[in-house]
Motif scaffolding. Sequence first.
Motif, mmCIF file in Angstrom:
data_model
loop_
_atom_site.group_PDB
_atom_site.id
_atom_site.type_symbol
_atom_site.label_atom_id
_atom_site.label_comp_id
_atom_site.label_asym_id
_atom_site.label_seq_id
_atom_site.Cartn_x
_atom_site.Cartn_y
_atom_site.Cartn_z
ATOM 1 N N ASP A 110 0.810 -1.227 0.000
ATOM 2 C CA ASP A 110 0.000 0.000 0.000
ATOM 3 C C ASP A 110 0.838 1.269 0.000
ATOM 4 O OD1 ASP A 110 -1.996 -1.824 0.167
ATOM 5 O OD2 ASP A 110 -2.703 -1.266 2.161
ATOM 6 N N ARG A 111 2.171 1.156 -0.038
ATOM 7 C CA ARG A 111 3.024 2.333 0.107
ATOM 8 C C ARG A 111 3.347 2.975 -1.245
ATOM 9 N NH1 ARG A 111 5.583 3.112 5.054
ATOM 10 N NH2 ARG A 111 4.331 2.099 6.652
ATOM 11 N N THR A 112 3.509 4.286 -1.201
ATOM 12 C CA THR A 112 4.010 5.027 -2.357
ATOM 13 C C THR A 112 5.134 5.941 -1.881
ATOM 14 O OG1 THR A 112 2.405 6.826 -2.059
ATOM 15 C CG2 THR A 112 1.772 5.013 -3.528
ATOM 16 N N VAL A 113 5.980 6.349 -2.814
ATOM 17 C CA VAL A 113 7.119 7.221 -2.518
ATOM 18 C C VAL A 113 7.143 8.338 -3.551
ATOM 19 C CG1 VAL A 113 9.634 7.337 -2.400
ATOM 20 C CG2 VAL A 113 8.463 5.333 -1.497
ATOM 21 N N ALA A 114 7.498 9.536 -3.124
ATOM 22 C CA ALA A 114 7.622 10.646 -4.070
ATOM 23 C C ALA A 114 8.651 10.295 -5.134
ATOM 24 C CB ALA A 114 8.030 11.920 -3.342
ATOM 25 N N SER A 115 8.245 10.373 -6.400
ATOM 26 C CA SER A 115 9.095 9.920 -7.496
ATOM 27 C C SER A 115 10.024 11.032 -7.969
ATOM 28 C CB SER A 115 8.230 9.412 -8.648
ATOM 29 O OG SER A 115 7.352 10.427 -9.097
ATOM 30 N N ALA A 134 10.500 25.113 -2.113
ATOM 31 C CA ALA A 134 10.059 24.361 -3.304
ATOM 32 C C ALA A 134 11.130 23.377 -3.756
ATOM 33 C CB ALA A 134 9.667 25.309 -4.438
ATOM 34 N N ARG A 135 11.579 22.596 -2.808
ATOM 35 C CA ARG A 135 12.652 21.636 -3.063
ATOM 36 C C ARG A 135 12.157 20.487 -3.939
ATOM 37 N NH1 ARG A 135 16.174 20.466 2.172
ATOM 38 N NH2 ARG A 135 15.928 22.740 2.175
ATOM 39 N N VAL A 136 13.070 19.901 -4.709
ATOM 40 C CA VAL A 136 12.734 18.867 -5.682
ATOM 41 C C VAL A 136 13.503 17.585 -5.373
ATOM 42 C CG1 VAL A 136 12.955 18.203 -8.118
ATOM 43 C CG2 VAL A 136 12.138 20.491 -7.514
ATOM 44 N N SER A 137 12.826 16.453 -5.477
ATOM 45 C CA SER A 137 13.469 15.149 -5.375
ATOM 46 C C SER A 137 14.213 14.898 -6.681
ATOM 47 C CB SER A 137 12.420 14.060 -5.136
ATOM 48 O OG SER A 137 13.018 12.788 -5.067
#
Length: 414
Positions: free
Chosen positions: A236-241, A251-254
């Motif tokens: 059920d988990r998701t991660v910021a892609s 406004a930091r970006v992965s």
Amino acid sequence: MSPSKTPAEILDIDGAEVRVSNPDKVVFPEPGLTKLDLVRYYLEVADGALRGAGGRPMVLKRFPKGIDAEPFFQKRVPENHPPFIDTATLQYSSGTSAEETVIRDAAGLAWVVNLGCLDLNPHPVRAEDLEHPDELRVDLDPMPGVDWSQIVDTAYVAQDVLDDVGLVGWPKTSGSRGLHILVRIAPDWSYREVRLAAETLAREVENRAPGLATARWWKEERGESVFVDFNQNAKDRTVASAYSVRSLPDARVSTPLTWAEVRSARPNQFTVLTVPGRYADVGDPHAGIDHAVGSLDGLLALAAELGPAEKAPRSGDGSGRRRSTMPLIEVARTKTKPEALAALEEWKERHPDLVSALHPADVLIDGMRGSSSLWYRVRVNLQHVPDSERPPQRELLADYDPWAGKAWPGRPGA
């Protein structure tokens, strides 16, 4: 926020029309970024963002009231979605199901941003095969008091383990304090097997770097270390892609990195204002990720060699719940993080003589997933406080119930 709404703007994106409502709404006050600025950012890095999130069902994490308010999580695709938005129906471990959003092109990116999504949260599966992940996700999550160099050292240990089992890791900043390492795998294994492989990786990293990294699932047992979070691979988990914008004031970006960059990079270098220029100059460091598909055989063989992970003791009250090995007290449960921080400060004011004994990792503020949003739990680990000075568990300073009035299969306590 803008004082009043501005007229919608219609964008033609590769022949598809996308309506951006209230385009001048300020989403990030510090750099002055509007909703339309965010749409344009995603269009500038569209190929990289779609490499991470395209073709995968995703949970929509929406910030309709801006970054200073709690987001809500929307699993189900909006009913009035346009024809360029695909869907896939996921079965959840709770017994429920949801027809989720699947984006495949730049128009889809713009559409989800218009809904108030900042980061993209895809599942580790393709829409064409929902039961077999094609991505193993390594989340290096630093505990309080851990600096960037310790995270980097842990990342290189993880890279060594991956090399030894024939897998290729692709690092990126999480967009917050940590690092992610993505590993493409053949879709030949179940969620359970992928999670076991991820847990085995975490245990081996801890074995090779004790004190630096930990695979201990329970937060109060980690100390000042980097948690190799294997449970991000649960179904059920998701991660910021990759290329996701995070809800921090700058406004930091992965941001994807090369391994050569990991040592010198710092998360605050990569923002909505800086990443498009980097992307135009150097391209996407993860451009080859889909051509580096590996097998889990090596990690699963290591799992058998290591044997079962140590299980936490259970309480003796018949509930079957885990019993912590640490002297924990719970301070509060709150709806928002500011309320959680306020409750912690109130507790500290009531116990000023204990504060100096606490280590950074002894204060535990956990964002807990509710039915459609986060809630917050505040705990204090008294392990560094002498036994005779430890206060008992008392009534919570705040006792928010995220489940009040709600019922569904799998509900806690149901």
